[in-house]
Write a protein that holds these residues in place. Structure first.
Motif, PDB file in Angstrom:
ATOM      1  N   GLU A 258     -18.647  26.582 -30.359  1.00  0.00           N
ATOM      2  CA  GLU A 258     -18.438  27.018 -28.982  1.00  0.00           C
ATOM      3  C   GLU A 258     -17.481  28.204 -28.965  1.00  0.00           C
ATOM      4  O   GLU A 258     -16.569  28.290 -29.782  1.00  0.00           O
ATOM      5  N   VAL A 259     -17.705  29.127 -28.032  1.00  0.00           N
ATOM      6  CA  VAL A 259     -16.749  30.207 -27.779  1.00  0.00           C
ATOM      7  C   VAL A 259     -15.960  29.826 -26.530  1.00  0.00           C
ATOM      8  O   VAL A 259     -16.531  29.636 -25.459  1.00  0.00           O
TER       9      VAL A 259
ATOM     10  N   TRP B 264     -18.748  42.084 -29.986  1.00  0.00           N
ATOM     11  CA  TRP B 264     -19.376  40.996 -29.222  1.00  0.00           C
ATOM     12  C   TRP B 264     -20.587  40.448 -29.960  1.00  0.00           C
ATOM     13  O   TRP B 264     -20.770  39.225 -30.043  1.00  0.00           O
TER      14      TRP B 264
ATOM     15  N   VAL C 234     -19.400  38.262 -32.808  1.00  0.00           N
ATOM     16  CA  VAL C 234     -18.903  36.965 -32.344  1.00  0.00           C
ATOM     17  C   VAL C 234     -20.070  36.047 -31.985  1.00  0.00           C
ATOM     18  O   VAL C 234     -20.073  34.860 -32.326  1.00  0.00           O
ATOM     19  N   ARG C 235     -21.074  36.588 -31.321  1.00  0.00           N
ATOM     20  CA  ARG C 235     -22.249  35.771 -30.978  1.00  0.00           C
ATOM     21  C   ARG C 235     -22.952  35.269 -32.246  1.00  0.00           C
ATOM     22  O   ARG C 235     -23.392  34.120 -32.309  1.00  0.00           O
TER      23      ARG C 235
ATOM     24  N   ARG D 249     -20.915  32.488 -33.739  1.00  0.00           N
ATOM     25  CA  ARG D 249     -21.097  31.284 -32.920  1.00  0.00           C
ATOM     26  C   ARG D 249     -22.437  30.634 -33.198  1.00  0.00           C
ATOM     27  O   ARG D 249     -22.543  29.409 -33.364  1.00  0.00           O
TER      28      ARG D 249
ATOM     29  N   THR E 196     -16.662  28.053 -34.564  1.00  0.00           N
ATOM     30  CA  THR E 196     -15.977  27.850 -33.294  1.00  0.00           C
ATOM     31  C   THR E 196     -15.013  29.002 -33.088  1.00  0.00           C
ATOM     32  O   THR E 196     -14.247  29.336 -33.980  1.00  0.00           O
ATOM     33  N   VAL E 197     -15.050  29.612 -31.905  1.00  0.00           N
ATOM     34  CA  VAL E 197     -14.226  30.788 -31.635  1.00  0.00           C
ATOM     35  C   VAL E 197     -13.363  30.525 -30.407  1.00  0.00           C
ATOM     36  O   VAL E 197     -13.869  30.145 -29.351  1.00  0.00           O
TER      37      VAL E 197
ATOM     38  N   LEU F  97     -10.719  32.698 -28.155  1.00  0.00           N
ATOM     39  CA  LEU F  97     -10.231  34.068 -27.992  1.00  0.00           C
ATOM     40  C   LEU F  97      -9.410  34.214 -26.728  1.00  0.00           C
ATOM     41  O   LEU F  97      -9.603  33.504 -25.751  1.00  0.00           O
TER      42      LEU F  97
ATOM     43  N   LEU G  91     -19.151  36.506 -23.425  1.00  0.00           N
ATOM     44  CA  LEU G  91     -19.090  35.752 -24.669  1.00  0.00           C
ATOM     45  C   LEU G  91     -18.838  34.249 -24.489  1.00  0.00           C
ATOM     46  O   LEU G  91     -19.342  33.449 -25.275  1.00  0.00           O
ATOM     47  N   ALA G  92     -18.039  33.891 -23.501  1.00  0.00           N
ATOM     48  CA  ALA G  92     -17.513  32.524 -23.468  1.00  0.00           C
ATOM     49  C   ALA G  92     -18.532  31.504 -22.981  1.00  0.00           C
ATOM     50  O   ALA G  92     -19.207  31.710 -21.971  1.00  0.00           O
ATOM     51  N   ASP G  93     -18.637  30.403 -23.705  1.00  0.00           N
ATOM     52  CA  ASP G  93     -19.375  29.246 -23.218  1.00  0.00           C
ATOM     53  C   ASP G  93     -18.565  28.548 -22.133  1.00  0.00           C
ATOM     54  O   ASP G  93     -19.101  28.091 -21.133  1.00  0.00           O
TER      55      ASP G  93
END
Length: 330
Positions: free
Chosen positions: A38-39, A177, A180-181, A184, A189-190, A192, A203-205
């Motif tokens: 998960e981000v 970006w 990072v994807r 993920r 697991t990210v 930020l 980006l964020a879940d």
């Protein structure tokens, strides 16, 4: 973006507090979790407690209260069990200025178990052509890329990114970006922190918005923005006025303003309001010039939440005006 279904909370934070010398409480009892693959973004204004929180997750200091667990371990007290599985990109790295990019990466790789090949790490962040350049000759954005390359050397299961795209140009930001994807999607697991709300929205879940050391809002970007009103903006033709519209309350409008002939409507029922407005315009033969219909952005949600949180904590309107002292309910 839908929240990702995860079976394991890789990061668990419960009642976390951090107090500095002199009694300043930077983190005031926050709780959240981050699932595998998960981000998760931590947002907040300067001084909200983002970096103080991330440093506790990285194990750089023990919490003043509450608990942090990464892979089920205390990242400070059980560092040997956590550190080899994590990668850390700080806000600013300190590199020997006379070493080349490749020499710096090679030196860092010597401290990492199972490190990626230097060429692979530099290729991931687009620095292959700079491998022979001395660090002191790099631009600020290129140094951020090098920071990220070093954080990825150990193929981390959890990656901490503190303001990862500061100093990057638009192309570099988009490349980061995409990286990072990709990480993920391959199970990394990210967590930020970022000041770029578009970055968090993209980006964020899930995310949490911090204000003065507390979590003011949390959820998916869609959940956070859904709590804020949508807006419709347009200009009426000459000779037409807001009073000519159907009653605004019947359209579901919660607030409106007119400035320089431009009408701005706020609504919590965007489809209903937009449909009613367009049906009226069609029947009246009116063209709504420059029509712009959109849900709240994360930036608008962020600013609204920050104002609301400030009002609740200090009795002001979010601009520093103390209404309580004026006899106005805050």
């Amino acid at each position: 973006m839908e929240a990702r279904n995860t079976e394991e909370h890789v990061i668990e934070v419960t009642g976390l507090r951090r107090v500095y010398g002199g009694g300043f409480e930077a983190v005031r009892g926050i709780s959240f979790h981050v699932g595998r693959g998960e981000v998760f973004a931590l947002l907040g204004t300067n001084g909200a407690g983002k970096t103080s929180t991330v440093e506790l997750l990285e194990g750089l200091a023990p919490p003043s209260g509450g608990q942090v667990r990464v892979f089920g371990h205390d990242p400070h007290g059980e560092r040997d069990a956590v550190r080899p599985r994590t990668g850390v990109m700080l806000q600013e790295g300190g590199f020997p200025s006379e070493l080349t990019v490749a020499e710096t990466t090679r030196m860092w790789a010597g401290c990492v178990s199972g490190a990626r090949p230097v060429d692979e790490a530099l290729g991931l962040v687009g620095l292959s052509r700079k491998s022979g350049v001395r660090v002191k000759q790099l631009s600020g954005g290129e140094r951020r890329r090098l920071d990220l390359a070093l954080a990825l050397l150990g193929r981390p299961e959890v990656l901490f990114l503190d303001e990862p795209t500061t100093g990057l140009d638009a192309e570099g930001r988009r490349d980061t970006w995409d990286l990072v994807r990709s990480l993920r999607d391959n199970g990394t697991t990210v967590l930020l922190t970022t000041h770029y709300l578009e970055e968090a929205e993209s980006l964020a879940d899930r995310l949490a918005i911090l204000h003065r050391g507390r979590i003011a809002a949390t959820g998916t970007p869609e959940e956070v923005t859904a709590a804020q009103p949508s807006r419709i903006v347009f200009r009426l033709p000459d000779g037409w006025f807001v009073g000519d519209l159907p009653p605004l309350d019947r359209l579901g409008v919660t607030a409106h303003e007119v400035s320089g002939g431009v009408v701005r409507l706020q609504t919590e029922e965007l489809q209903r309001t937009a449909t009613g407005l367009l049906v009226w315009a069609e029947q009246a033969g009116v063209t709504l010039h420059g029509l712009d219909v959109r849900s709240a952005s994360l930036e608008e949600a962020f600013l609204g939440i920050a104002r609301d949180a400030a009002r609740e904590t200090d009795g002001t309107d979010g601009t520093g005006t103390d209404h309580a002292s004026e006899g106005v309910a805050a």
